[in-house]
Design a protein around this motif. Structure first.
Motif, PDB file in Angstrom:
ATOM      1  N   VAL A   5     -79.512   5.589  13.244  1.00  0.00           N
ATOM      2  CA  VAL A   5     -78.776   6.538  14.067  1.00  0.00           C
ATOM      3  C   VAL A   5     -77.965   5.747  15.084  1.00  0.00           C
ATOM      4  CG1 VAL A   5     -78.909   8.549  15.590  1.00  0.00           C
ATOM      5  CG2 VAL A   5     -80.630   8.230  13.785  1.00  0.00           C
ATOM      6  N   ILE A   6     -76.652   5.910  15.048  1.00  0.00           N
ATOM      7  CA  ILE A   6     -75.750   5.148  15.900  1.00  0.00           C
ATOM      8  C   ILE A   6     -75.098   6.096  16.899  1.00  0.00           C
ATOM      9  CG2 ILE A   6     -73.694   3.685  15.962  1.00  0.00           C
ATOM     10  CD1 ILE A   6     -74.411   2.980  12.975  1.00  0.00           C
ATOM     11  N   ALA A  58     -69.899   9.785  26.658  1.00  0.00           N
ATOM     12  CA  ALA A  58     -71.286   9.313  26.572  1.00  0.00           C
ATOM     13  C   ALA A  58     -72.145  10.202  25.685  1.00  0.00           C
ATOM     14  CB  ALA A  58     -71.892   9.235  27.968  1.00  0.00           C
ATOM     15  N   ALA A  59     -71.575  11.182  25.011  1.00  0.00           N
ATOM     16  CA  ALA A  59     -72.365  12.123  24.207  1.00  0.00           C
ATOM     17  C   ALA A  59     -73.244  11.411  23.177  1.00  0.00           C
ATOM     18  CB  ALA A  59     -71.444  13.130  23.521  1.00  0.00           C
ATOM     19  N   GLY A  60     -72.695  10.441  22.461  1.00  0.00           N
ATOM     20  CA  GLY A  60     -73.489   9.718  21.453  1.00  0.00           C
ATOM     21  C   GLY A  60     -74.693   9.021  22.053  1.00  0.00           C
ATOM     22  N   LEU A 107     -82.460   3.281  16.258  1.00  0.00           N
ATOM     23  CA  LEU A 107     -81.436   3.815  17.146  1.00  0.00           C
ATOM     24  C   LEU A 107     -80.590   2.662  17.654  1.00  0.00           C
ATOM     25  CD1 LEU A 107     -83.520   6.301  19.345  1.00  0.00           C
ATOM     26  CD2 LEU A 107     -82.340   6.759  17.192  1.00  0.00           C
ATOM     27  N   ILE A 108     -79.272   2.799  17.553  1.00  0.00           N
ATOM     28  CA  ILE A 108     -78.356   1.748  17.983  1.00  0.00           C
ATOM     29  C   ILE A 108     -77.254   2.377  18.822  1.00  0.00           C
ATOM     30  CG2 ILE A 108     -76.687   0.005  17.229  1.00  0.00           C
ATOM     31  CD1 ILE A 108     -78.331  -0.180  14.617  1.00  0.00           C
ATOM     32  N   GLU A 109     -76.985   1.782  19.969  1.00  0.00           N
ATOM     33  CA  GLU A 109     -75.911   2.257  20.843  1.00  0.00           C
ATOM     34  C   GLU A 109     -74.760   1.259  20.809  1.00  0.00           C
ATOM     35  OE1 GLU A 109     -75.168   3.133  25.588  1.00  0.00           O
ATOM     36  OE2 GLU A 109     -77.175   3.454  24.755  1.00  0.00           O
ATOM     37  N   THR A 110     -73.541   1.785  20.724  1.00  0.00           N
ATOM     38  CA  THR A 110     -72.349   0.945  20.784  1.00  0.00           C
ATOM     39  C   THR A 110     -71.269   1.677  21.566  1.00  0.00           C
ATOM     40  OG1 THR A 110     -70.661  -0.258  19.521  1.00  0.00           O
ATOM     41  CG2 THR A 110     -71.449   1.782  18.564  1.00  0.00           C
ATOM     42  N   GLU A 111     -70.440   0.915  22.236  1.00  0.00           N
ATOM     43  CA  GLU A 111     -69.319   1.524  22.961  1.00  0.00           C
ATOM     44  C   GLU A 111     -68.122   1.761  22.065  1.00  0.00           C
ATOM     45  OE1 GLU A 111     -68.220  -0.265  26.635  1.00  0.00           O
ATOM     46  OE2 GLU A 111     -70.176   0.098  27.532  1.00  0.00           O
ATOM     47  N   VAL A 115     -74.051   8.849  12.518  1.00  0.00           N
ATOM     48  CA  VAL A 115     -73.254   8.427  13.663  1.00  0.00           C
ATOM     49  C   VAL A 115     -72.993   9.651  14.526  1.00  0.00           C
ATOM     50  CG1 VAL A 115     -71.078   7.393  14.428  1.00  0.00           C
ATOM     51  CG2 VAL A 115     -72.153   6.624  12.290  1.00  0.00           C
ATOM     52  N   VAL A 116     -73.258   9.512  15.834  1.00  0.00           N
ATOM     53  CA  VAL A 116     -72.993  10.596  16.772  1.00  0.00           C
ATOM     54  C   VAL A 116     -71.966  10.081  17.774  1.00  0.00           C
ATOM     55  CG1 VAL A 116     -73.977  12.262  18.380  1.00  0.00           C
ATOM     56  CG2 VAL A 116     -75.391  11.354  16.515  1.00  0.00           C
TER      57      VAL A 116
END
Length: 161
Positions: A9-10, A21-23, A40-44, A62-63
């Motif tokens: 989940v990105i 910032a919703a994702g 879970l992975i966060e990216t800008e 992807v969100v």
């Protein structure tokens, strides 16, 4: 999802641009209850760095925030073939967007088993650290949808949570 590989989940977005910032906010809601087969992975937004985050057996969700003119907080679901979707213009030529990254993954034979994109309509992406109330509702709905995807195979085809 998850029978063939992991679920990745990105959350895409900038925490300092309001509804963008919703994702990452969806990841925040999911993080307390992540099963072992979920990452879970966060990216800008530098999606090319994500190529090493999945294998060909993984399911990718992807969100991301979107601006399409719909009501703020509206969810839009795109499945698997995103190649027909146009990547929005970017301010930098140094980063590839999601559609371009998936095309590169296909060329390199590194595309994931499947892809679901959950877009959350933004009200504003101006500088700020608070998301709008409408988008907060969309974030909660998207988090429920993703949690359903990893828990129940019947949710994989669902378009609403």
């Amino acid at each position: 999802m998850g029978e063939r590989g992991r679920i990745v989940v990105i959350g895409v977005g900038n925490r300092y641009r309001s509804d963008d910032a919703a994702g990452p906010c969806v990841l925040d809601l999911l993080s307390p209850s992540v099963p072992r087969h979920v990452s879970l992975i966060e990216t800008e937004g530098d999606c090319v760095s994500l190529l090493d985050s999945w294998t060909r057996d993984d399911e990718v969700v992807v969100v991301d925030a979107m601006v399409s003119g719909k009501e703020p907080g509206t969810l839009e679901i795109f499945r698997d073939d995103l190649a027909g979707h146009r990547q929005p213009p970017r301010a930098s030529s140094h980063h590839l967007g999601l559609v371009e990254t998936l095309a590169l993954a296909r060329t390199l034979q590194r595309e994931p088993g499947s892809v679901v994109l959950i877009g959350i309509e933004a009200a504003t992406v101006q500088p700020g650290t608070e998301i709008s109330p409408e988008v907060a509702v969309g974030v909660e709905r998207a988090a429920r949808m993703v949690a359903c995807m990893w828990a129940h195979p019947s949710c994989r085809g669902a378009s609403d949570a």
